[in-house]
Write a protein that holds these residues in place. Structure first.
Motif, mmCIF file in Angstrom:
data_model
loop_
_atom_site.group_PDB
_atom_site.id
_atom_site.type_symbol
_atom_site.label_atom_id
_atom_site.label_comp_id
_atom_site.label_asym_id
_atom_site.label_seq_id
_atom_site.Cartn_x
_atom_site.Cartn_y
_atom_site.Cartn_z
ATOM 1 N N SER A 47 -2.704 17.270 -7.510
ATOM 2 C CA SER A 47 -2.813 16.081 -8.352
ATOM 3 C C SER A 47 -1.925 14.937 -7.845
ATOM 4 O O SER A 47 -1.934 13.849 -8.401
ATOM 5 C CB SER A 47 -2.452 16.432 -9.798
ATOM 6 O OG SER A 47 -1.113 16.876 -9.812
ATOM 7 N N VAL A 48 -1.129 15.228 -6.799
ATOM 8 C CA VAL A 48 -0.243 14.186 -6.254
ATOM 9 C C VAL A 48 -1.056 13.264 -5.337
ATOM 10 O O VAL A 48 -1.980 13.719 -4.656
ATOM 11 C CB VAL A 48 0.914 14.846 -5.469
ATOM 12 C CG1 VAL A 48 1.745 13.826 -4.736
ATOM 13 C CG2 VAL A 48 1.780 15.673 -6.406
ATOM 14 N N ALA A 49 -0.669 11.985 -5.339
ATOM 15 C CA ALA A 49 -1.379 11.031 -4.483
ATOM 16 C C ALA A 49 -1.346 11.496 -3.038
ATOM 17 O O ALA A 49 -0.307 11.959 -2.582
ATOM 18 C CB ALA A 49 -0.713 9.656 -4.617
ATOM 19 N N PRO A 50 -2.470 11.375 -2.321
ATOM 20 C CA PRO A 50 -2.574 11.957 -0.965
ATOM 21 C C PRO A 50 -1.460 11.490 -0.031
ATOM 22 O O PRO A 50 -0.958 12.282 0.764
ATOM 23 C CB PRO A 50 -3.943 11.457 -0.463
ATOM 24 C CG PRO A 50 -4.664 11.023 -1.670
ATOM 25 C CD PRO A 50 -3.694 10.699 -2.740
ATOM 26 N N GLU A 51 -1.033 10.206 -0.139
ATOM 27 C CA GLU A 51 -0.008 9.714 0.793
ATOM 28 C C GLU A 51 1.358 10.367 0.530
ATOM 29 O O GLU A 51 2.210 10.421 1.404
ATOM 30 C CB GLU A 51 0.086 8.179 0.766
ATOM 31 C CG GLU A 51 0.481 7.579 -0.570
ATOM 32 C CD GLU A 51 -0.736 7.330 -1.475
ATOM 33 O OE1 GLU A 51 -1.784 7.987 -1.253
ATOM 34 O OE2 GLU A 51 -0.630 6.507 -2.398
ATOM 35 N N GLU A 52 1.589 10.845 -0.708
ATOM 36 C CA GLU A 52 2.881 11.479 -1.022
ATOM 37 C C GLU A 52 2.811 12.996 -0.897
ATOM 38 O O GLU A 52 3.821 13.688 -0.931
ATOM 39 C CB GLU A 52 3.312 11.140 -2.462
ATOM 40 C CG GLU A 52 3.760 9.701 -2.624
ATOM 41 C CD GLU A 52 3.936 9.321 -4.090
ATOM 42 O OE1 GLU A 52 4.121 10.250 -4.912
ATOM 43 O OE2 GLU A 52 3.871 8.120 -4.385
ATOM 44 N N ARG A 53 1.618 13.494 -0.782
ATOM 45 C CA ARG A 53 1.414 14.938 -0.875
ATOM 46 C C ARG A 53 2.159 15.713 0.223
ATOM 47 O O ARG A 53 2.825 16.711 -0.025
ATOM 48 C CB ARG A 53 -0.089 15.244 -0.803
ATOM 49 C CG ARG A 53 -0.432 16.633 -1.325
ATOM 50 C CD ARG A 53 -1.918 16.866 -1.317
ATOM 51 N NE ARG A 53 -2.621 15.995 -2.237
ATOM 52 C CZ ARG A 53 -3.921 15.657 -2.101
ATOM 53 N NH1 ARG A 53 -4.624 16.125 -1.075
ATOM 54 N NH2 ARG A 53 -4.497 14.859 -2.962
ATOM 55 N N LYS A 54 2.052 15.181 1.445
ATOM 56 C CA LYS A 54 2.634 15.898 2.586
ATOM 57 C C LYS A 54 4.152 16.062 2.424
ATOM 58 O O LYS A 54 4.703 17.157 2.568
ATOM 59 C CB LYS A 54 2.351 15.098 3.873
ATOM 60 C CG LYS A 54 2.543 15.912 5.123
ATOM 61 C CD LYS A 54 2.081 15.155 6.331
ATOM 62 C CE LYS A 54 2.695 15.746 7.582
ATOM 63 N NZ LYS A 54 2.606 14.854 8.719
ATOM 64 N N ASN A 55 4.802 14.952 2.055
ATOM 65 C CA ASN A 55 6.255 14.957 1.894
ATOM 66 C C ASN A 55 6.689 15.873 0.753
ATOM 67 O O ASN A 55 7.596 16.697 0.901
ATOM 68 C CB ASN A 55 6.714 13.525 1.632
ATOM 69 C CG ASN A 55 8.227 13.416 1.751
ATOM 70 O OD1 ASN A 55 8.829 14.188 2.493
ATOM 71 N ND2 ASN A 55 8.808 12.517 1.002
ATOM 72 N N ALA A 56 5.989 15.740 -0.396
ATOM 73 C CA ALA A 56 6.314 16.570 -1.556
ATOM 74 C C ALA A 56 6.132 18.046 -1.218
ATOM 75 O O ALA A 56 6.982 18.885 -1.533
ATOM 76 C CB ALA A 56 5.438 16.177 -2.736
ATOM 77 N N GLY A 57 5.053 18.364 -0.525
ATOM 78 C CA GLY A 57 4.769 19.749 -0.134
ATOM 79 C C GLY A 57 5.872 20.309 0.736
ATOM 80 O O GLY A 57 6.331 21.443 0.553
ATOM 81 N N ARG A 58 6.328 19.488 1.679
ATOM 82 C CA ARG A 58 7.377 19.950 2.587
ATOM 83 C C ARG A 58 8.660 20.257 1.815
ATOM 84 O O ARG A 58 9.277 21.302 1.994
ATOM 85 C CB ARG A 58 7.648 18.869 3.646
ATOM 86 C CG ARG A 58 8.603 19.308 4.743
ATOM 87 C CD ARG A 58 8.778 18.215 5.780
ATOM 88 N NE ARG A 58 9.120 16.929 5.188
ATOM 89 C CZ ARG A 58 10.357 16.619 4.765
ATOM 90 N NH1 ARG A 58 11.330 17.482 4.896
ATOM 91 N NH2 ARG A 58 10.602 15.436 4.239
#
Ligand SMILES: [Zn+2]
Length: 344
Positions: A47-58
């Motif tokens: 549900s996180v915005a795609p541009e923030e997803r990678k960073n949040a996932g890491r």
């Protein structure tokens, strides 16, 4: 909840967890498949915005890794923990062994205290010295036998002038260093370890200990030297003593005198310590040679000074009746434990 707070919270809970059950609960709270905080966060990633997803996932994955590692570490730690001891208060206590102070240190401290009470500063210097501080500045001529490899231990490295470094043969280089550092007046005591090329036997050691005193000021005379020595030696031996001065030669003092003290062990009646002469040779002394004062930039017309030096090993040998200088260096507990006393 941001990741940083989550991490802090985890560490707080981890440090409070002191048994495997609590650790297991902690694992469920963070990593549990159903209700784990981090598991939930990973699920919410979609549900996180795609541009923030990678960073949040890491960030979440890094924290997950950290939680796993820390939990493993603590589990391991707890598995080695010693079970609480049952204390039997009726058992006899374990003996605590008291250390002692080395006799050389005892003598050194006693001498330092006497001179501190007279307002002297204590100065120390390096044990590896240059030719300048150990010989030249002290007015040793270039061909003086002390500069020979027969007497001095040299180090296989050169100073800036191309001369070999050496193990200081006396504590006098500290006097030079002190005078180069401070303008007169100077009242200083220089204790330390010194080295000479000597065969080891009961009375000789290539390593021994000296203490030297130096006073430079206007109007310092031989009478000041005599008065200082009398006070010092009476304090050292805690007895009335008489002094005997005999002319001698040192490159760095003029006039120079060897000083003997009346034997405090037999009240000058004659004993084995004084070899039945009533006198004990104790130190070398003299008025600082004008050349030495000029070498450190002091005006030898305006200032005069006295210096004297003695061996700490010799004083300790005399005071404690020690038969062999080698005992000082052997660290034999049977010898050292005899000095578990505090000197007055
Ligand atoms: Zn005697």
């Amino acid at each position: 909840m941001n990741i940083h707070n989550l991490q802090q919270q985890f560490y707080q809970k981890l440090s409070a967890a002191n048994d495997t059950k609590t650790l297991e609960e902690l694992r469920n709270e963070y990593l549990g498949r159903k209700r784990g905080v981090l598991t939930a966060l990973l699920k919410e990633l979609s549900s996180v915005a795609p541009e923030e997803r990678k960073n949040a996932g890491r960030q979440i994955n890094e924290l997950k890794q950290l939680v796993e590692t820390e939990l493993e570490r603590k589990t391991e730690l707890l598995s080695h923990a010693v079970p609480p001891e049952v204390v039997d208060w009726s058992l006899p206590g374990a003996e605590t062994k008291l250390g002692g102070i080395h006799p050389i240190t005892l003598v050194r401290q006693k001498i330092e205290n006497i001179f501190r009470s007279m307002g002297y500063a204590i100065e120390e210097g390096p044990e590896i010295e240059t030719d300048f501080y150990n010989f030249t500045a002290l007015n040793f001529p270039p061909d003086h036998p002390a500069r020979d490899t027969q007497d001095t231990l040299f180090v296989n490295r050169q100073d800036d002038s191309g001369k070999n470094l050496l193990l200081r043969t006396h504590t006098s280089p500290v006097q030079i260093r002190t005078m180069l550092k401070y303008p007169p007046p100077v009242r200083v005591l220089c204790p330390g370890r010194v080295y000479r090329k000597d065969e080891i036997d009961a009375t000789h050691s290539p390593i021994f200990h000296q203490v030297e005193a130096l006073v430079v000021d206007e109007n310092i005379t031989f009478a000041d030297l005599k008065g200082t020595l009398l006070y010092f030696l009476q304090e050292l031996f805690s007895a009335e003593v008489q002094l005997s001065f005999r002319p001698t030669f040192f490159p760095f003092t003029e006039p120079s005198a060897d000083v003997s003290v009346s034997c405090v062990f037999c009240k000058s009646k004659g004993c084995s310590v004084c070899k039945y002469s009533g006198w004990i040779e104790i130190l070398g002394s003299g008025m600082v040679h004008p050349n030495v004062l000029e070498n450190v930039g002091y005006d030898s017309e305006k200032y005069t000074g006295f210096a004297f030096g003695l061996g700490l090993d010799r004083i300790a040998i005399l005071m404690y009746g020690i038969p062999d200088i080698r005992l000082f260096f052997q660290n034999d507990i049977r010898f050292l434990s005899q000095f578990r006393i505090v000197m007055p």
